[in-house]
Scaffold this active site. Structure first.
Site, PDB file in Angstrom:
ATOM      1  CG  ASP A 246      -2.103   0.967   1.009  1.00  0.00           C
ATOM      2  OD1 ASP A 246      -3.221   0.472   0.746  1.00  0.00           O
ATOM      3  OD2 ASP A 246      -1.924   2.201   1.079  1.00  0.00           O
ATOM      4  CB  CYS A 339     -16.265  -0.698  -3.186  1.00  0.00           C
ATOM      5  SG  CYS A 339     -15.396   0.629  -2.337  1.00  0.00           S
TER       6      CYS A 339
END
Length: 387
Positions: A246, A339
């Protein structure tokens, strides 16, 4: 706490949120200041706050204002409850309603109010979802179900259901993914249950699980935007060798503990170390996005998102795909996911990538609609063109 006191607490928290404080942070800070509140009180107040955020525009219209008191007044009216029973002024309940507050405002039937969305995003919504736009907007105003992912490296779905039932937690198989269970009773007991402590289950939306289940084969996998590591853990449960990365390593701080509980080994890679570990058979880019497919769970996001932020997100998404493409093996797959329900963050990003990278092709695209079984998701699988 009395029902009125819970409403008053929700009003206070909502007023803090309107100053720009994240919803979870405002709730946590209130709980720390209010040690007298029991677990049932905190849960009820949390439900009030999130219901208000999901339906802010319609509740504000019904309550005649944009502050916590007005929104809670409108929310009670929308739910068919008598606000006077909560606004009593007794104990810690909010003061009684004024003559002006007792006059119910005229109903606002505008699309933005009835859909509980900002006006600026309505064209994006309808352009992305077409005939499903109104249904999706309405679903985003309700509470999402609690869904678990069964760690198939440690248990089966049937055995996990039985163990959860013994702990007073009722579940039903979720049709979106073979590893998913929807909790129908006892959701607040999950974290204290033996199956959770033993690493048999994790909280994870069913559509999110389905995105991982769709991944193409490949032994070495990189979760490029790992965040908390939910998808990395799901990949590891499938027997893959998984690496997590990340751009902000702090987002992965809970991953080692979660991996240990699940019996998984996941190596975390800093950006500088990615190239030395490449290539990977599968690189999953669960990119930062508007989160519009999961606004039931994080409703504050639909009110804080701006046109400028959406434009910046699409730039970041393009950059992530371009950077991650260099990490994929010649026969491997670059997998994009969000999403989001917005076409601009989904199909448009794939189209842009392919226009800029003609040596790649898209072999799969799939949308998961917002529904009772899961959040809204999008995924696409990209592979190099064979010459």
């Amino acid at each position: 706490m009395t029902p009125g006191a819970r409403v008053a607490a929700a009003m206070e928290i909502l007023d803090v949120i309107t100053t720009g404080r994240p919803a979870e942070q405002a709730l946590t800070q209130w709980a720390r200041r209010s040690r007298f509140a029991g677990s049932k009180d905190r849960s009820a107040i949390r439900d009030h706050v999130f219901d208000a955020l999901r339906r802010w525009r319609s509740a504000a219209a019904a309550g005649g204002g944009q502050n916590g008191r007005a929104v809670m007044l409108g929310l009670l009216r929308e739910d068919g409850l008598d606000p006077a029973e909560f606004f009593t002024g007794d104990g810690h309940a909010p003061p009684p309603l004024t003559d002006e507050e007792l006059r119910v405002p005229l109903s606002d039937k505008s699309t933005g109010v009835s859909w509980n969305l900002p006006d600026w995003i309505l064209p994006e919504f309808t352009g992305s979802l077409g005939a499903e736009a109104q249904k999706t907007a309405q679903l985003l105003q309700s509470r999402a179900s609690v869904t678990l992912r069964v760690n198939t490296a440690r248990s089966t779905r049937a055995a996990t259901q039985k163990a959860l039932a013994a702990a007073g937690i009722a579940t039903t198989p979720n049709p979106l993914c073979d590893t998913a269970l929807t909790v129908t009773e006892g959701a607040r007991r999950v974290k204290a249950s033996d199956p959770f402590k033993a690493g048999w289950i994790e909280f994870q939306d069913a559509a999110s699980q389905a995105v991982v289940a769709l991944l193409p084969g490949g032994a070495r996998c990189l979760d490029y935007c790992a965040g908390g590591g939910g998808k990395a853990l799901a990949m590891a449960a499938d027997g893959r060798t998984v690496f997590a990365h990340d751009v902000d390593p702090a987002r992965m701080k809970d991953l080692p503990g979660r991996a240990e509980r699940a019996g998984a080994t996941i190596a975390q890679l800093e950006t500088a170390a990615l190239q030395s570990h490449a290539p990977f058979d599968v690189v999953l880019c669960d990119a930062p996005c508007s989160g519009s497919g999961s606004w039931r769970r994080a409703p504050h996001g639909k009110w804080t998102l701006s046109p400028g932020q959406l434009k910046n997100l699409t730039r970041i998404q393009d950059e992530i795909l371009a950077e991650a493409a260099h990490l994929v093996s010649p026969e491997g797959a670059l997998v994009y996911a969000t999403c989001s329900v917005l076409k601009r963050e989904n199909e448009d990003r794939i189209e842009t990538f392919l226009a800029r990278h003609p040596d790649w092709s898209c072999r799969l695209q799939r949308r998961f609609d917002v529904q009772q079984h899961g959040d809204g998701f999008f995924t696409a699988h990209l592979t190099r063109v064979k010459l």
